[in-house]
Design an enzyme around this catalytic site. Sequence first.
Site, PDB file in Angstrom:
ATOM      1  N   THR A 414       0.826  -1.209   0.000  1.00 40.19           N
ATOM      2  CA  THR A 414       0.000   0.000   0.000  1.00 40.19           C
ATOM      3  C   THR A 414       0.863   1.262   0.000  1.00 40.19           C
ATOM      4  O   THR A 414       2.047   1.207   0.321  1.00 40.19           O
ATOM      5  CB  THR A 414      -0.950   0.034   1.226  1.00 40.19           C
ATOM      6  OG1 THR A 414      -1.603  -1.210   1.327  1.00 40.19           O
ATOM      7  CG2 THR A 414      -1.962   1.130   1.179  1.00 40.19           C
ATOM      8  N   GLU A 434      -2.993  -4.579  -2.123  1.00 40.00           N
ATOM      9  CA  GLU A 434      -3.002  -5.490  -0.968  1.00 40.00           C
ATOM     10  C   GLU A 434      -1.595  -5.989  -0.626  1.00 40.00           C
ATOM     11  O   GLU A 434      -0.851  -5.249  -0.032  1.00 40.00           O
ATOM     12  CB  GLU A 434      -4.016  -6.604  -1.183  1.00 40.00           C
ATOM     13  CG  GLU A 434      -4.365  -7.581  -0.085  1.00 40.00           C
ATOM     14  CD  GLU A 434      -3.796  -7.524   1.302  1.00 40.00           C
ATOM     15  OE1 GLU A 434      -3.859  -6.484   1.961  1.00 40.00           O
ATOM     16  OE2 GLU A 434      -3.301  -8.566   1.764  1.00 40.00           O
ATOM     17  N   ASP A 456      -8.709  -9.966   2.012  1.00 46.41           N
ATOM     18  CA  ASP A 456      -9.123  -9.178   3.188  1.00 46.41           C
ATOM     19  C   ASP A 456     -10.483  -9.618   3.736  1.00 46.41           C
ATOM     20  O   ASP A 456     -10.902  -9.174   4.803  1.00 46.41           O
ATOM     21  CB  ASP A 456      -9.183  -7.678   2.851  1.00 46.41           C
ATOM     22  CG  ASP A 456      -7.828  -7.000   3.037  1.00 46.41           C
ATOM     23  OD1 ASP A 456      -6.878  -7.670   3.464  1.00 46.41           O
ATOM     24  OD2 ASP A 456      -7.727  -5.789   2.754  1.00 46.41           O
ATOM     25  N   SER A 476      -8.441  -1.579   6.173  1.00 45.75           N
ATOM     26  CA  SER A 476      -7.892  -0.844   7.320  1.00 45.75           C
ATOM     27  C   SER A 476      -7.400   0.536   6.913  1.00 45.75           C
ATOM     28  O   SER A 476      -6.840   1.260   7.741  1.00 45.75           O
ATOM     29  CB  SER A 476      -6.707  -1.612   7.910  1.00 45.75           C
ATOM     30  OG  SER A 476      -7.124  -2.856   8.362  1.00 45.75           O
ATOM     31  N   GLY A 496       0.314  -0.400   5.372  1.00 42.73           N
ATOM     32  CA  GLY A 496       0.684  -1.375   6.401  1.00 42.73           C
ATOM     33  C   GLY A 496      -0.420  -2.310   6.874  1.00 42.73           C
ATOM     34  O   GLY A 496      -0.391  -2.741   8.024  1.00 42.73           O
ATOM     35  N   GLY A 497      -1.419  -2.616   6.015  1.00 43.25           N
ATOM     36  CA  GLY A 497      -2.471  -3.549   6.429  1.00 43.25           C
ATOM     37  C   GLY A 497      -3.155  -3.043   7.684  1.00 43.25           C
ATOM     38  O   GLY A 497      -3.379  -1.844   7.841  1.00 43.25           O
TER      39      GLY A 497
HETATM   40  N1  GLU Z   1      -5.600  -4.643   2.057  1.00 41.04           N
HETATM   41  C1  GLU Z   1      -5.232  -3.738   3.071  1.00 41.04           C
HETATM   42  C2  GLU Z   1      -6.417  -2.968   3.570  1.00 41.04           C
HETATM   43  O1  GLU Z   1      -7.183  -2.486   2.833  1.00 41.04           O
HETATM   44  C3  GLU Z   1      -4.230  -2.774   2.613  1.00 41.04           C
HETATM   45  C4  GLU Z   1      -3.000  -3.485   2.234  1.00 41.04           C
HETATM   46  C5  GLU Z   1      -1.947  -3.344   3.241  1.00 41.04           C
HETATM   47  O2  GLU Z   1      -1.581  -2.206   3.548  1.00 41.04           O
HETATM   48  O3  GLU Z   1      -1.441  -4.380   3.698  1.00 41.04           O
HETATM   49  O4  GLU Z   1      -6.582  -2.831   4.724  1.00 41.04           O
END
Ligand code: GLU
Length: 596
Positions: A414, A434, A456, A476, A496-497
């Site tokens: 991201t 992602e 996710d 997130s 950072g998820g």
């Molecule tokens: N898929 C994650 C989210 O939308 C973002 C990806 C990431 O930063 O790891 O929360």
Amino acid sequence: MRRNFWIGFAIVLLILFSFPAHRPVAQPNPALAQGRGGAVASVDRRATEIGIEVLRSGGNAIDAAVATAAALGVTEPFSAGIGGGGFMLIYQKAADRVITLDGREEAPASATVEMFKDPDSPMGEPLPFSPNRISNGAAVGVPGTLPTWEEALKRYGTMSLSEVLRPAIDLARNGFEVDQTFANQIQQNQARFAAFTSTQALYLPNGQPLVVGSVFKNPDLAKTYELIATEGLNPFYRGEVGEAIVQTVQHPPTVATPPFQVIPGGMTMADLDRYAVRSRSPLVTNYRGYKIYGMGLPSSGGTTSHEVMNIAENFDLSGLDSVKAWHTIIEAERLAFADRNQFIGDPEYVDVPLVGLQSAGFAQTRRALIGDRAPEKEFRATAGNPLLFQDDPSPSMTASTPSAQIRVQQAGSTTHLTVVDRMGNIVSYTFTIESIGGSGIVVPGYGFLLNNELTDFDPMRPHPNSPEPGKRPRSSMAPMIVFAPNGEVIAYGSPGGSTIITTVLGISFNLMDFGLSLADAIAAPRISQRNGGVTQVDSSFEQTDLGKSLTTLGHILEPVPEIGAATGITIAPDGLMTAAAEPVRRGGGSAMTVDR
Ligand code: GLU
């Protein structure tokens, strides 16, 4: 005479080496800049420069943000791009309002809760998360990035998509020098990328990762951007690019004997055709006199960070010693993540008790659970009952399976960019594919990686975040725009998820309670509790006095190599703009202003 000759010679040398016409003047700190005519902060110098150039040529923050984002699609292809999605917060100065655009990827009509089951497992076991679940056709959601850019420009920009794509087209066509971060991200993904012919051809020429200092060109991506610049989004959602996406998802272009099982997905042209960006209301909360705008559902970024602040507000964090203050924040995060994991999903599919989750009364019930010490390692907080704090306390039709699984996120995917213009308009935009490298699959002939955003979802039922046709997975991502009591405006965000939420919270507390500047708050150590047994921290943090003291309170700290790579901008009441990026994380980011 001889002496004069040497003096003259020395002067010539001095002049030659002081003003080397070909050498750019080194910026003392590329991650920090101040000025008044507009500002851009991103993870990449070339992308930031492109945004600055758009501002300089008269474009507004929205024009510059899209130009910067398109450039990041070229230089940061493993983090974000047109094969993914994201969330954009926009502050329109003249109307004094904040708008959000939800460009989250969407599940195709074929999505089911069984979509990640191992087809060869007699017991229907799920596929291993990495590499199988993240690298296949089934994980790919319908991308939402291009419609976000188009919608933002159409509604709030002054330039066309065609105009703002131009610098990124040149960058993709002419190429750029591979830096350490780019090379590392290929190396980390080498086995995955080698499984797909198209990805191998682009990023592993001769079977080897691109090397630092070599020039990387992506003519296929230049061609795709060019097609969109001339024909708009139809080729992508209804034409030749769309057909290539569908073919890639349904028949992933694997090598003859891929080293892991690659399952196909069921995306069709109808899924692409149906995609639409949503314009949604932002989530707003007040914290110590700051008015904080965050992203609404289906991202959990806004509601979870607001809940943590609501819980923390009754503690005098700045008056406590720093160990007690951070203990309180960690425990508030633990509780808010229990609620997030239990209740959040796509609001078009499930009744999320948002009013209750955001209420002061609910925060009070959660606050009461915070003790003086951290709980045991095996402890997982259970969700509270926000329904009691809603006008309509009836339970959601979609009950939740308790103890939603907590998965450890790969760090680093991201990207977040922040832009302000001379008028005071602001864009705070987080977008993604992602995982680092997304699904690992480049669309053959079109030069971009497809996302793996559908990982996710929680692949279980009942759960508000179960996969369903047309649904958007819980995110997130947490782009923020904040109005301070002293008139300052601050925008920031991070990759950072699920650590995105704790990263923006760390920045917020450092700004609002502990008096740090935005640049220092971005650079500060990260502390991330997400209702897991351990609290993740930056590698060096464990040995600090604060780290050691938190351990004595029972916190189990787990050092991880990188949490977040944030960017942000402040506008002071007198109009001075300060742009800040990471000084170190992810190789350091890039902040610039129009008149430095
Ligand atoms: N898929 C994650 C989210 O939308 C973002 C990806 C990431 O930063 O790891 O929360």
